[in-house]
Write an enzyme that holds these catalytic residues in place. Structure first.
Site, PDB file in Angstrom:
ATOM      1  N   ASP A 249       0.837  -1.207   0.000  1.00 52.45           N
ATOM      2  CA  ASP A 249       0.000   0.000   0.000  1.00 52.45           C
ATOM      3  C   ASP A 249       0.865   1.247   0.000  1.00 52.45           C
ATOM      4  O   ASP A 249       0.588   2.218  -0.702  1.00 52.45           O
ATOM      5  CB  ASP A 249      -0.962  -0.010   1.203  1.00 52.45           C
ATOM      6  CG  ASP A 249      -0.267  -0.210   2.544  1.00 52.45           C
ATOM      7  OD1 ASP A 249       0.947  -0.527   2.565  1.00 52.45           O
ATOM      8  OD2 ASP A 249      -0.932  -0.063   3.585  1.00 52.45           O
TER       9      ASP A 249
ATOM     10  N   ASP B 235       7.271   3.702   3.115  1.00 50.88           N
ATOM     11  CA  ASP B 235       7.589   4.872   3.944  1.00 50.88           C
ATOM     12  C   ASP B 235       9.105   4.852   4.199  1.00 50.88           C
ATOM     13  O   ASP B 235       9.878   5.267   3.342  1.00 50.88           O
ATOM     14  CB  ASP B 235       6.725   4.753   5.216  1.00 50.88           C
ATOM     15  CG  ASP B 235       6.850   5.908   6.185  1.00 50.88           C
ATOM     16  OD1 ASP B 235       7.115   7.030   5.749  1.00 50.88           O
ATOM     17  OD2 ASP B 235       6.666   5.688   7.396  1.00 50.88           O
TER      18      ASP B 235
ATOM     19  N   VAL C 131      -1.149   9.511   5.919  1.00 49.67           N
ATOM     20  CA  VAL C 131      -2.350   9.450   5.076  1.00 49.67           C
ATOM     21  C   VAL C 131      -3.163   8.192   5.377  1.00 49.67           C
ATOM     22  O   VAL C 131      -2.634   7.216   5.915  1.00 49.67           O
ATOM     23  CB  VAL C 131      -1.977   9.480   3.564  1.00 49.67           C
ATOM     24  CG1 VAL C 131      -1.374  10.815   3.169  1.00 49.67           C
ATOM     25  CG2 VAL C 131      -1.051   8.326   3.200  1.00 49.67           C
TER      26      VAL C 131
HETATM   27  P1  IMP Z   1       7.841   1.290   6.277  1.00 48.72           P
HETATM   28  O1  IMP Z   1       8.382  -0.008   6.784  1.00 48.72           O
HETATM   29  O2  IMP Z   1       8.318   2.463   7.121  1.00 48.72           O
HETATM   30  O3  IMP Z   1       8.104   1.534   4.808  1.00 48.72           O
HETATM   31  O4  IMP Z   1       6.283   1.274   6.502  1.00 48.72           O
HETATM   32  C1  IMP Z   1       5.470   0.480   5.775  1.00 48.72           C
HETATM   33  C2  IMP Z   1       4.147   0.263   6.459  1.00 48.72           C
HETATM   34  O5  IMP Z   1       3.845   1.321   7.397  1.00 48.72           O
HETATM   35  C3  IMP Z   1       3.049   0.301   5.447  1.00 48.72           C
HETATM   36  O6  IMP Z   1       2.802  -0.969   4.904  1.00 48.72           O
HETATM   37  C4  IMP Z   1       1.879   0.858   6.254  1.00 48.72           C
HETATM   38  O7  IMP Z   1       1.200  -0.196   6.899  1.00 48.72           O
HETATM   39  C5  IMP Z   1       2.523   1.738   7.294  1.00 48.72           C
HETATM   40  N1  IMP Z   1       2.490   3.181   6.942  1.00 48.72           N
HETATM   41  C6  IMP Z   1       3.529   3.961   6.552  1.00 48.72           C
HETATM   42  N2  IMP Z   1       3.137   5.220   6.302  1.00 48.72           N
HETATM   43  C7  IMP Z   1       1.818   5.253   6.537  1.00 48.72           C
HETATM   44  C8  IMP Z   1       0.797   6.276   6.401  1.00 48.72           C
HETATM   45  O8  IMP Z   1       1.038   7.434   6.026  1.00 48.72           O
HETATM   46  N3  IMP Z   1      -0.481   5.897   6.710  1.00 48.72           N
HETATM   47  C9  IMP Z   1      -0.818   4.638   7.123  1.00 48.72           C
HETATM   48  N4  IMP Z   1       0.084   3.655   7.232  1.00 48.72           N
HETATM   49  C10 IMP Z   1       1.391   3.946   6.941  1.00 48.72           C
END
Ligand code: IMP
Length: 178
Positions: free
Chosen positions: A103, A106, A156
């Site tokens: 989805d 980040d 978001v």
């Molecule tokens: P990462 O490991 O930091 O890349 O985060 C990935 C996961 O964090 C995604 O699969 C989402 O479940 C969650 N996530 C990151 N940013 C957001 C946001 O803005 N809204 C909601 N969920 C987020």
């Protein structure tokens, strides 16, 4: 609906549904060019990717498969960097062209963890397709090849993304009001 309240936070409409759909259309065309004839295996990362995976699949008129895995790496509005193992991966990946469907990317910690785990299964190739990408938050070096929409580093919801369980069912993308 241009504003919503989810738990304690307020959100405003940021990307309307039609724009999200146009971005997914474009991404589906990109993936078709790359994967037609290769019978790719799409691996959706639950819970968030269910929405994007469905939108993407119905636009992809090529021979392909889809499965889902679960990882937990996030709580509240800040990425904690915590990850767990992949749950539910039963397919044989050896020699397959694999596309991880997310989805949102980040910090990139989650996709890095997933890609490391998948590489152990010796796929022919692995790439990432994500609905949203936050380039300013990204801390990894692996390329995020297939991105529908790049967004600033704001929290978001909508189109599968939640705030503590709420907001996944909102069409379009909503941004937190600071
Ligand atoms: P990462 O490991 O930091 O890349 O985060 C990935 C996961 O964090 C995604 O699969 C989402 O479940 C969650 N996530 C990151 N940013 C957001 C946001 O803005 N809204 C909601 N969920 C987020």
């Amino acid at each position: 609906m241009s504003r919503v309240k989810l738990h304690d936070l307020e959100f405003e409409l940021f990307i309307p549904e039609a724009e999200v759909n146009a971005a997914v259309d474009r991404l589906a065309r990109e993936l078709k060019v790359k994967y037609e004839g290769k019978r790719p295996l799409f691996i959706g990362v639950l819970n968030g990717a269910f929405f994007f995976a469905a939108e993407l699949m119905k636009r992809l008129d090529i021979e392909c498969e889809i499965t889902f895995v679960k990882v937990a790496s996030y709580l509240g509005t800040n990425s904690t960097g915590r990850v767990t193992d992949l749950i539910g991966l039963n397919e044989r990946l050896e020699g397959r062209h694999v596309v991880v469907v997310e989805d949102i990317v980040d910090t990139g910690n989650t996709v890095k963890h997933i890609l490391d785990a998948l590489t152990d299964h010796h796929p022919a190739s692995v790439s990432i397709a994500t609905l949203l990408f936050k380039p300013d938050a990204y801390k990894q070096t692996l390329p995020i090849e297939h991105v529908a929409v790049r967004i600033p580093n704001d929290f978001v919801v909508g189109s599968g993304l939640d705030h503590d369980g709420l907001g996944r069912n909102l069409p379009g993308i909503y941004r937190i009001i600071q």
